[in-house]
Design a protein around this motif. Structure first.
Motif, mmCIF file in Angstrom:
data_model
loop_
_atom_site.group_PDB
_atom_site.id
_atom_site.type_symbol
_atom_site.label_atom_id
_atom_site.label_comp_id
_atom_site.label_asym_id
_atom_site.label_seq_id
_atom_site.Cartn_x
_atom_site.Cartn_y
_atom_site.Cartn_z
ATOM 1 N N ALA A 40 26.698 54.934 36.459
ATOM 2 C CA ALA A 40 26.917 55.202 37.877
ATOM 3 C C ALA A 40 25.806 56.068 38.447
ATOM 4 O O ALA A 40 25.282 55.808 39.542
ATOM 5 C CB ALA A 40 28.272 55.881 38.067
ATOM 6 N N ASP A 41 25.409 57.112 37.696
ATOM 7 C CA ASP A 41 24.371 58.025 38.184
ATOM 8 C C ASP A 41 23.014 57.338 38.276
ATOM 9 O O ASP A 41 22.229 57.586 39.197
ATOM 10 C CB ASP A 41 24.272 59.243 37.267
ATOM 11 N N GLU A 42 22.730 56.449 37.323
ATOM 12 C CA GLU A 42 21.464 55.714 37.364
ATOM 13 C C GLU A 42 21.406 54.803 38.589
ATOM 14 O O GLU A 42 20.380 54.741 39.287
ATOM 15 C CB GLU A 42 21.299 54.887 36.091
ATOM 16 N N GLU A 43 22.505 54.121 38.869
ATOM 17 C CA GLU A 43 22.534 53.239 40.037
ATOM 18 C C GLU A 43 22.469 54.052 41.323
ATOM 19 O O GLU A 43 21.799 53.660 42.281
ATOM 20 C CB GLU A 43 23.792 52.378 40.026
ATOM 21 N N PHE A 44 23.149 55.202 41.338
ATOM 22 C CA PHE A 44 23.087 56.080 42.508
ATOM 23 C C PHE A 44 21.648 56.489 42.783
ATOM 24 O O PHE A 44 21.186 56.470 43.938
ATOM 25 C CB PHE A 44 23.952 57.314 42.280
ATOM 26 N N THR A 45 20.928 56.851 41.750
ATOM 27 C CA THR A 45 19.527 57.272 41.917
ATOM 28 C C THR A 45 18.668 56.133 42.464
ATOM 29 O O THR A 45 17.836 56.344 43.355
ATOM 30 C CB THR A 45 18.956 57.748 40.574
ATOM 31 N N CYS A 46 18.886 54.923 41.943
ATOM 32 C CA CYS A 46 18.109 53.770 42.420
ATOM 33 C C CYS A 46 18.374 53.498 43.894
ATOM 34 O O CYS A 46 17.440 53.300 44.684
ATOM 35 C CB CYS A 46 18.444 52.529 41.597
ATOM 36 N N ILE A 47 19.650 53.488 44.281
ATOM 37 C CA ILE A 47 19.992 53.229 45.686
ATOM 38 C C ILE A 47 19.452 54.342 46.573
ATOM 39 O O ILE A 47 18.912 54.098 47.657
ATOM 40 C CB ILE A 47 21.523 53.104 45.860
ATOM 41 N N LYS A 72 30.406 61.102 48.442
ATOM 42 C CA LYS A 72 31.375 60.013 48.426
ATOM 43 C C LYS A 72 30.820 58.802 47.674
ATOM 44 O O LYS A 72 31.541 58.147 46.915
ATOM 45 C CB LYS A 72 31.754 59.616 49.856
ATOM 46 N N ALA A 73 29.548 58.523 47.876
ATOM 47 C CA ALA A 73 28.936 57.362 47.203
ATOM 48 C C ALA A 73 28.949 57.545 45.693
ATOM 49 O O ALA A 73 29.259 56.617 44.931
ATOM 50 C CB ALA A 73 27.502 57.177 47.698
ATOM 51 N N ARG A 74 28.621 58.748 45.236
ATOM 52 C CA ARG A 74 28.624 59.018 43.796
ATOM 53 C C ARG A 74 30.047 58.906 43.228
ATOM 54 O O ARG A 74 30.257 58.379 42.131
ATOM 55 C CB ARG A 74 28.046 60.408 43.509
ATOM 56 N N THR A 75 31.026 59.390 43.986
ATOM 57 C CA THR A 75 32.421 59.300 43.553
ATOM 58 C C THR A 75 32.850 57.847 43.408
ATOM 59 O O THR A 75 33.499 57.464 42.426
ATOM 60 C CB THR A 75 33.339 60.014 44.561
ATOM 61 N N VAL A 76 32.488 57.026 44.390
ATOM 62 C CA VAL A 76 32.846 55.609 44.347
ATOM 63 C C VAL A 76 32.186 54.929 43.149
ATOM 64 O O VAL A 76 32.825 54.170 42.409
ATOM 65 C CB VAL A 76 32.447 54.907 45.663
ATOM 66 N N LEU A 77 30.904 55.205 42.932
ATOM 67 C CA LEU A 77 30.200 54.589 41.803
ATOM 68 C C LEU A 77 30.795 55.019 40.470
ATOM 69 O O LEU A 77 30.913 54.224 39.534
ATOM 70 C CB LEU A 77 28.715 54.935 41.860
#
Length: 465
Positions: free
Chosen positions: A224-231, A209-214
């Protein structure tokens, strides 16, 4: 760990969805400001109808801050457990109920209960809205959107002053205090269109869900994927309570203390004294009741115009320079007001100079200290302790606001307006020194970089490098 899934990019422009989400959330600031403007205009009429003493009037204003401190204290726990969206929605319900109680009040006690409920809702909003914005906006949007939250507070104050000015001729204070009910209902509906915070979803293990939102909020899937990885990497370090992190991590203790000090300094500038008590200040300077009401509207106009300008300046000038400029303007303005009121100068020129000083003061606050303190408090806290850290600083804001608002009229009755304004001018000079010594420059800096610098032991003023 959730398996990696391939998620198609949304067909609509992601930046537009992020902007809409941020704008809906920032509209909570409109409600905060609307109450401030309306109670400033309604206070005199309420006092007359219910024969309220000076202390009663101080409590009618300041009980909201006690409620806000309760709201901000519980907002961290509830937003971490139930999510930012649901907590904002619940706040709208409380605000609607509180405004209804005030509008139908049969005595001061009912007004105090209603304003306590409104205060709880406002405390939740001032905690949750900047936090949600900081977690859903990209780095280059974050400062401007949190500044929009602050600007809409200014717009709300102006709207409250205008409505109060229009209704003041008939003394319709019940209409004044019922005004927040309509925008509250609209924002309640808007909350159902907000996406969940990606950071909150990841903290709950809902990676897909978080990846979908990003993907829906960022300009490109790669971003989006880069920020997902950082978080995700930050969250993978292990989730511990804010209190435990406070005991274990010296860097977190420093960021929490910085947030608390920033919020206390914001209140010690004297802003809410001017916003809540401007009609009384101007009446003391021999403005008539109607003249004071419309001069108060002019202060709201300046507050709003400068708030709009701050949205564009915050990402050009940076945090530190705007804060220092803001405090310098406020210090000079209050020094002028202290001279005029302390020397008991009278006449048209002196009266206009006092109004000019108040206008300049409000403009200086809206330029930097208003929006940037909230921005910084949401930026400097690490992910693990962000709810706790922002909650502590928001709680400090409301306690300081309560102390100032609950004592201003009493202090003035003892030492006079001149010395009171001089004291606030000195506080703004101290604010400049504090900013130069401790406040970091966080313009365009990713939250993950700020966190890494903080926890590595860098000085507070250097964690934005």
């Amino acid at each position: 760990m959730s398996p990696t899934v391939v998620i198609p990019a949304p067909s609509s422009r992601p930046g537009q969805k992020a902007f809409r989400a941020g704008l809906i959330t920032a509209c909570a600031g409109l409600l905060v400001g609307l109450d401030t403007g309306l109670i400033a205009e309604a206070l005199g009429f309420i006092g007359t109808d219910f024969h309220a003493s000076t202390r009663d009037q101080e409590w009618i204003v300041s009980v909201l801050m006690l409620g806000a401190s309760v709201g901000s204290l519980g907002a961290g726990t509830f937003s971490a457990r139930f999510g930012r969206r649901l907590v904002l929605t619940a706040a709208m319900v409380l605000m609607f109920l509180g405004a209804g109680l005030c509008a139908n009040a049969m005595g001061i006690a009912q007004i105090l209960v209603g304003r306590l409920l409104i205060g709880i809702a406002i405390g939740v909003c001032t905690f949750t809205a900047p936090l949600y914005i900081s977690e859903t906006m990209s780095g280059h949007q974050r400062g401007s959107m949190v500044s929009t939250f602050s600007m809409l507070q200014s717009a709300g104050i102006l709207a409250g002053y205008l409505l109060g000015g229009l209704l003041s001729s008939g003394g319709h204070w019940r209409w004044m205090v019922s005004m927040p009910m309509l925008p509250t209902a609209l924002l309640f509906a808007g909350c159902f269109f907000l996406p969940a915070s990606p950071s909150w979803l990841i903290a709950r293990g809902e990676d897909t869900k978080a990846r979908t939102v990003l993907r829906a909020l960022r300009d490109t899937p790669a971003e989006a994927d880069e920020e997902f990885t950082c978080i995700k990497n930050e969250a993978a370090k292990g989730r511990i309570s804010g209190l435990k992190l406070l005991r274990q991590q010296p860097g977190f203790r420093r960021s929490v203390m910085l947030g608390i000090c920033l919020q206390v300094m914001q209140q010690l500038t004297g802003i809410n004294v001017v916003m809540y008590y401007t009609p009384k200040i101007l009446q003391n300077a021999h403005f008539g009741t109607s003249g004071a009401a419309w001069a108060t509207v002019l202060i709201g106009v300046i507050n709003t115009i400068v708030g709009i300008a701050a949205i564009f300046m915050v990402n050009r000038w940076g945090r530190r320079s705007l804060l220092c400029t803001s405090a310098a303007i406020m210090a000079c303005s209050l020094a002028v007001a202290a001279g005029i009121t302390g020397l008991h100068l009278s006449g048209g020129i002196a009266t206009l100079c006092l109004l000019g000083a108040l206008l300049s003061f409000v403009g200086g606050f809206g330029l930097g200290a208003g929006p940037l303190v909230w921005t910084l408090c949401s930026e400097i806290q690490p992910l693990e302790g962000r709810d706790f850290g922002v909650g502590c600083s928001t709680l400090a804001n409301w306690w300081a606001d309560w102390i100032v608002s609950n004592t201003f009229l009493s202090i003035v009755s003892i030492i006079g307006f001149g010395q009171t304004f001089a004291g606030f001018a000195l506080m703004n000079v101290i604010f400049i020194v504090f900013t130069l010594t401790f406040v970091p420059e966080t313009k365009d800096v990713p939250l993950e970089t700020i966190e890494a610098n903080l926890l590595s032991g860098k000085k507070l003023r250097n964690i934005g490098e």
